[in-house]
Design an enzyme around this catalytic site. Structure first.
Site, PDB file in Angstrom:
ATOM      1  N   LYS A 111       0.836  -1.208   0.000  1.00 48.77           N
ATOM      2  CA  LYS A 111       0.000   0.000   0.000  1.00 48.77           C
ATOM      3  C   LYS A 111       0.866   1.253   0.000  1.00 48.77           C
ATOM      4  O   LYS A 111       0.571   2.230  -0.685  1.00 48.77           O
ATOM      5  CB  LYS A 111      -0.936   0.011   1.230  1.00 48.77           C
ATOM      6  CG  LYS A 111      -2.077  -0.975   1.128  1.00 48.77           C
ATOM      7  CD  LYS A 111      -3.141  -0.449   0.187  1.00 48.77           C
ATOM      8  CE  LYS A 111      -4.378  -1.235   0.063  1.00 48.77           C
ATOM      9  NZ  LYS A 111      -4.440  -2.600  -0.285  1.00 48.77           N
ATOM     10  N   LYS A 194      -1.533 -11.089  -9.283  1.00 48.45           N
ATOM     11  CA  LYS A 194      -2.831 -11.734  -9.054  1.00 48.45           C
ATOM     12  C   LYS A 194      -3.975 -10.938  -9.675  1.00 48.45           C
ATOM     13  O   LYS A 194      -3.851  -9.741  -9.926  1.00 48.45           O
ATOM     14  CB  LYS A 194      -3.069 -11.921  -7.555  1.00 48.45           C
ATOM     15  CG  LYS A 194      -3.268 -10.630  -6.784  1.00 48.45           C
ATOM     16  CD  LYS A 194      -3.975 -10.890  -5.453  1.00 48.45           C
ATOM     17  CE  LYS A 194      -4.452  -9.586  -4.850  1.00 48.45           C
ATOM     18  NZ  LYS A 194      -5.495  -9.694  -3.859  1.00 48.45           N
ATOM     19  N   LYS A 197      -9.401  -6.428  -7.999  1.00 50.62           N
ATOM     20  CA  LYS A 197     -10.226  -5.335  -8.533  1.00 50.62           C
ATOM     21  C   LYS A 197      -9.454  -4.026  -8.614  1.00 50.62           C
ATOM     22  O   LYS A 197      -9.805  -3.143  -9.364  1.00 50.62           O
ATOM     23  CB  LYS A 197     -11.517  -5.172  -7.750  1.00 50.62           C
ATOM     24  CG  LYS A 197     -11.362  -5.120  -6.268  1.00 50.62           C
ATOM     25  CD  LYS A 197     -12.712  -5.329  -5.601  1.00 50.62           C
ATOM     26  CE  LYS A 197     -12.564  -5.767  -4.162  1.00 50.62           C
ATOM     27  NZ  LYS A 197     -13.121  -7.047  -3.849  1.00 50.62           N
TER      28      LYS A 197
HETATM   29  P1  ADP Z   1      -9.390  -7.886  -3.960  1.00 53.12           P
HETATM   30  O1  ADP Z   1      -8.028  -8.510  -3.790  1.00 53.12           O
HETATM   31  O2  ADP Z   1      -9.901  -7.975  -5.330  1.00 53.12           O
HETATM   32  O3  ADP Z   1      -9.452  -6.480  -3.416  1.00 53.12           O
HETATM   33  P2  ADP Z   1     -10.334  -8.883  -1.486  1.00 53.12           P
HETATM   34  O4  ADP Z   1      -9.011  -8.403  -1.021  1.00 53.12           O
HETATM   35  O5  ADP Z   1     -11.531  -8.282  -0.846  1.00 53.12           O
HETATM   36  O6  ADP Z   1     -10.384  -8.720  -3.063  1.00 53.12           O
HETATM   37  O7  ADP Z   1     -10.348 -10.451  -1.341  1.00 53.12           O
HETATM   38  C1  ADP Z   1     -11.381 -11.207  -0.793  1.00 53.12           C
HETATM   39  C2  ADP Z   1     -11.035 -12.667  -0.831  1.00 53.12           C
HETATM   40  O8  ADP Z   1     -10.751 -13.084  -2.165  1.00 53.12           O
HETATM   41  C3  ADP Z   1      -9.795 -13.043  -0.005  1.00 53.12           C
HETATM   42  O9  ADP Z   1     -10.028 -14.310   0.570  1.00 53.12           O
HETATM   43  C4  ADP Z   1      -8.714 -13.139  -1.029  1.00 53.12           C
HETATM   44  O10 ADP Z   1      -7.679 -14.026  -0.640  1.00 53.12           O
HETATM   45  C5  ADP Z   1      -9.468 -13.683  -2.219  1.00 53.12           C
HETATM   46  N1  ADP Z   1      -8.799 -13.286  -3.462  1.00 53.12           N
HETATM   47  C6  ADP Z   1      -8.758 -12.049  -4.016  1.00 53.12           C
HETATM   48  N2  ADP Z   1      -8.061 -12.064  -5.169  1.00 53.12           N
HETATM   49  C7  ADP Z   1      -7.651 -13.358  -5.346  1.00 53.12           C
HETATM   50  C8  ADP Z   1      -6.902 -14.023  -6.357  1.00 53.12           C
HETATM   51  N3  ADP Z   1      -6.455 -13.385  -7.418  1.00 53.12           N
HETATM   52  N4  ADP Z   1      -6.671 -15.345  -6.210  1.00 53.12           N
HETATM   53  C9  ADP Z   1      -7.141 -16.016  -5.134  1.00 53.12           C
HETATM   54  N5  ADP Z   1      -7.860 -15.445  -4.152  1.00 53.12           N
HETATM   55  C10 ADP Z   1      -8.118 -14.137  -4.247  1.00 53.12           C
END
Ligand code: ADP
Ligand code: TRP
Length: 331
Positions: A111, A194, A197
Site C-alpha cells: 500500500k 494476481k 479489482k
Molecule cells: P481484492 O483482492 O480484489 O481487493 P479482497 O481483497 O476483498 O479482493 O479479497 C477477498 C477474498 O478473495 C480473499 O479471501 C482473497 O484471498 C481472495 N482473493 C482475491 N483475489 C484473489 C486471487 N487473485 N486469487 C485467489 N484469491 C483471491
C-alpha cells in the site's frame, strides 16, 4: 463441526479470484459447519469511499454472495458494521499489536508503494481488524486466497498473545483453509501478479461482466510470440492464461493447448477465443442471478437483517467474555 469466518471488502464487484480463492470454499463449508461470512465495509474505509459508494458496495457484495450460492439459512451472512462489537475487540487487540510487526506486513508495504498519499492508521492496523473479525466468532477455519496467508499468521500471533497475557486458552488458532490442499492464487490477465479489482482495467474478470467485455478482456490478455523450441517452460504471462483456462475449461481443452504449446503449434489467438467462450459459459449464470437479485430489495434487506441478528449473538457473547478476561468487571 468447525467455526468458519471469512469476509470480502466492499470495494467493488466480485471477480474470478474472489470466487476460486474464497467463495467456492464458502459454498462447500456452509453445509456442515458454523459459518460466518461477511461484507468487510469497515475495512473498505481505508480507501475513503463516499457514503453512496460505501452503501452500494455493501449491497452489491451481498447480492453477489447470494448469486454465488451462499444460503443465508445455512450460514450467517452479515455486514461487518452491523456488528460494532468487532471494533471493541479491535481496540483491545491493538493494545498488544506492535507497530514494528504491523509495518513489516507485506500488504501494508504494498500500500505504501502504490498509494504513498494515503497511508492512514487504518491501513497499518488492517491486520488487527481482520484478526478481530476472525476471533470475534472464535473461528478455527478461514477460507481465503493465498494473498491472505500472512494476515492469518498475524491473527494467530494476536490470539496467542492474548491467551498468554491473560493466562487463558480462550482463542483457538485459526488457519487459512482451502478444500484443495493449497491456497489459491488466480493470476490476472495483464501478464503478472494476481487478479484483483484494484489492479487496473482489464486485469480481472468480474462475475457480472457482460459477454462482450469478457471477450475483449481475454483477447487483450498479455501473451508473446509463442514458443520456438518444444517442451520449454512457459513464461509467466502464458502460464497465467493456462492457469485461468484450467479453472473454467474442460480438461481435454486444456490438454489440447498444452500439447500445442509443447510442440510449438499453438496459436494464442485460438486459445483466447476458446477461453473467452468457456469463460462466458462459466460467468453467464452468475451474471443472470446477480441481475435478478438487483431488483429484489425486500429480500436483500431481510437477508441482512437475519445475518445481523445471528452475528450479534455470537459477537456479544465473545466480547462480554473478553471484557471479563481483560478485567472490565463490576466494582
Ligand atoms: P481484492 O483482492 O480484489 O481487493 P479482497 O481483497 O476483498 O479482493 O479479497 C477477498 C477474498 O478473495 C480473499 O479471501 C482473497 O484471498 C481472495 N482473493 C482475491 N483475489 C484473489 C486471487 N487473485 N486469487 C485467489 N484469491 C483471491
Ligand atoms: N483482508 C481480506 C482481504 O483483503 C478481507 C477480510 C477482512 C477477511 N476480514 C477478514 C478475510 C476476515 C477473512 C477473514 O481479502
Amino acid at each position: 463441526m468447525e467455526t468458519v469466518v471469512s469476509g470480502i471488502r466492499s470495494t467493488g464487484n466480485l471477480h474470478l479470484g474472489n470466487y476460486f480463492g474464497a467463495i467456492k470454499n464458502f459454498l462447500r463449508m456452509q453445509d456442515e459447519n458454523k459459518c460466518y461470512f461477511f461484507v468487510a465495509d469497515y475495512h473498505s474505509l481505508t480507501t475513503h469511499p463516499t457514503p453512496e459508494n460505501l452503501m452500494n458496495g455493501v449491497r452489491q457484495v451481498i447480492i453477489e454472495y447470494l448469486a454465488c450460492g451462499l444460503d443465508p439459512e445455512k450460514c450467517t451472512l452479515y455486514v461487518q458494521s452491523d456488528v460494532p462489537q468487532v471494533t471493541e475487540l479491535y481496540l483491545l487487540l491493538n493494545m498488544n499489536a506492535y507497530v514494528g510487526e504491523l509495518e513489516r506486513c507485506t500488504s501494508f508495504k504494498e500500500k505504501i508503494r502504490k498509494h504513498p498519499e494515503n497511508i492512514n492508521a487504518g491501513l497499518l492496523t488492517y491486520p488487527t481488524l481482520m484478526a478481530a473479525d476472525i476471533l470475534l466468532h472464535r473461528a478455527n477455519k478461514v477460507p481465503v486466497g493465498k494473498d491472505q496467508e500472512q494476515h492469518l499468521e498475524m491473527t494467530r500471533t494476536f490470539g496467542n498473545r492474548f491467551n498468554r497475557m491473560y493466562n487463558t486458552e480462550y482463542f483457538a488458532e485459526p488457519t487459512a483453509f482451502n478444500f484443495g490442499t493449497q491456497l489459491v492464487k488466480v493470476p490476472g490477465l495483464d501478464g503478472s501478479g494476481k487478479m484483483g479489482k484494484s489492479e487496473g482495467e482489464g486485469n480481472a474478470i468480474f462475475l457480472n461482466d457482460i459477454e462482450q467485455v469478457i471477450t475483449k478482456k481475454i483477447m487483450r490478455a498479455v501473451t508473446d510470440s509463442g514458443p520456438t523450441e518444444p517442451n520449454q517452460p512457459k513464461p509467466e504471462a502464458i502460464q497465467n492464461i493456462f492457469t485461468i483456462m484450467k479453472l473454467v475449461s474442460k480438461a481435454d481443452t486444456l490438454e489440447h493447448f498444452e500439447n500445442a504449446y509443447n510442440n510449438c503449434t499453438i496459436r494464442y489467438g485460438d486459445m483466447k477465443k476458446q477461453l473467452a467462450q468457456d469463460m462466458n459459459h462459466f460467468v453467464a449464470p452468475f451474471r443472470e442471478r446477480i441481475w435478478e437479485l438487483q431488483s429484489n430489495n425486500a429480500y436483500i434487506r431481510s437477508v441482512i437483517k437475519m445475518g445481523k441478528e445471528k452475528a450479534l449473538e455470537s459477537a456479544t457473547k465473545t466480547v462480554k467474555e473478553v471484557r471479563e478476561i481483560v478485567g472490565f468487571r463490576e466494582i
